[in-house]
Design a protein around this motif. Structure first.
Motif, PDB file in Angstrom:
ATOM      1  N   ASP A 195       0.326  -3.561   9.173  1.00 27.17           N
ATOM      2  CA  ASP A 195       1.560  -4.092   8.601  1.00 27.17           C
ATOM      3  C   ASP A 195       2.527  -4.382   9.742  1.00 27.17           C
ATOM      4  OD1 ASP A 195       4.071  -4.428   7.092  1.00 27.17           O
ATOM      5  OD2 ASP A 195       2.981  -3.500   5.426  1.00 27.17           O
ATOM      6  N   GLY A 236      -3.195  -8.967  12.207  1.00 29.66           N
ATOM      7  CA  GLY A 236      -4.615  -9.079  11.922  1.00 29.66           C
ATOM      8  C   GLY A 236      -5.505  -9.048  13.154  1.00 29.66           C
ATOM      9  N   LEU A 244      -3.756  -2.926   4.042  1.00 29.63           N
ATOM     10  CA  LEU A 244      -3.668  -4.231   4.700  1.00 29.63           C
ATOM     11  C   LEU A 244      -2.565  -5.104   4.107  1.00 29.63           C
ATOM     12  CD1 LEU A 244      -5.041  -6.240   6.686  1.00 29.63           C
ATOM     13  CD2 LEU A 244      -6.625  -6.804   4.842  1.00 29.63           C
ATOM     14  N   ASP A 245      -1.544  -5.376   4.905  1.00 28.15           N
ATOM     15  CA  ASP A 245      -0.480  -6.281   4.492  1.00 28.15           C
ATOM     16  C   ASP A 245      -1.040  -7.698   4.432  1.00 28.15           C
ATOM     17  OD1 ASP A 245       2.082  -7.241   3.897  1.00 28.15           O
ATOM     18  OD2 ASP A 245       2.653  -7.404   6.004  1.00 28.15           O
ATOM     19  N   GLY A 269      -3.582 -11.043   6.126  1.00 29.83           N
ATOM     20  CA  GLY A 269      -4.450 -10.070   5.479  1.00 29.83           C
ATOM     21  C   GLY A 269      -5.634 -10.688   4.767  1.00 29.83           C
ATOM     22  N   CYS A 292      -9.477  -9.604   5.560  1.00 31.50           N
ATOM     23  CA  CYS A 292     -10.333  -9.164   4.457  1.00 31.50           C
ATOM     24  C   CYS A 292     -11.611 -10.005   4.406  1.00 31.50           C
ATOM     25  CB  CYS A 292      -9.562  -9.264   3.143  1.00 31.50           C
ATOM     26  SG  CYS A 292     -10.451  -8.591   1.729  1.00 31.50           S
ATOM     27  N   MET A 343      -4.900  -4.078  -0.384  1.00 32.92           N
ATOM     28  CA  MET A 343      -3.948  -5.063   0.121  1.00 32.92           C
ATOM     29  C   MET A 343      -2.552  -4.722  -0.386  1.00 32.92           C
ATOM     30  SD  MET A 343      -6.044  -8.631   0.041  1.00 32.92           S
ATOM     31  CE  MET A 343      -5.670  -9.228   1.678  1.00 32.92           C
ATOM     32  N   THR A 372       1.414  -6.295  -0.587  1.00 34.06           N
ATOM     33  CA  THR A 372       2.170  -7.529  -0.411  1.00 34.06           C
ATOM     34  C   THR A 372       3.443  -7.547  -1.239  1.00 34.06           C
ATOM     35  OG1 THR A 372       2.069  -9.934  -0.481  1.00 34.06           O
ATOM     36  CG2 THR A 372       0.938  -8.756  -2.227  1.00 34.06           C
TER      37      THR A 372
END
Length: 121
Positions: A9, A35, A52-53, A61, A65, A81, A83
């Motif tokens: 993030d 990332g 994961l942002d 993200g 992914c 994830m 967000t």
């Protein structure tokens, strides 16, 4: 041995909050801010779960992914994830790319901890 959680993030306040929550639950934690850094960190030590942002500089993200799910050694890493985008279309995209779960910010800390525990114990 403690489960390993990677936090990805670019928002320092969110990272601090997530680190605190995960350490409090007994997980080993590492944080990175984009990332590209995530992919390097994963290559060094495979996490049990990634928070994961979606919206990040360089590699977002969704891209991370997608790369993980396409990679045989990493395809089974659990991914949640995170967000600020709460629309169904973003959620569906994240899940379609292989995320195990999807949480919108701001999130309830108890909900997040429960989701992590349900995925990796």
């Amino acid at each position: 041995m403690a489960k390993f959680v990677l936090i990805v993030d670019d928002e320092p306040n969110i990272v601090l909050s997530l680190e605190f929550l995960m350490k409090k639950e007994g997980y080993d934690v590492q944080s990175v801010s984009n990332g590209d850094e995530a992919m390097l960190a994963i290559a060094e030590k495979t996490p049990d779960l990634i928070l994961l942002d979606v919206m990040m500089p360089r590699k977002d993200g969704y891209e991370v992914c997608q790369e993980l799910r396409a990679s045989k050694p990493w395809k089974d890493i659990k991914i949640i994830m995170l967000t600020a985008k709460g629309r169904d279309v973003e959620r569906e995209k994240g899940l379609a790319l292989g995320a195990n779960d999807y949480i919108t910010k701001p999130f309830a800390t108890r909900e997040l901890v429960e989701k992590v525990k349900s995925l990796i114990g």
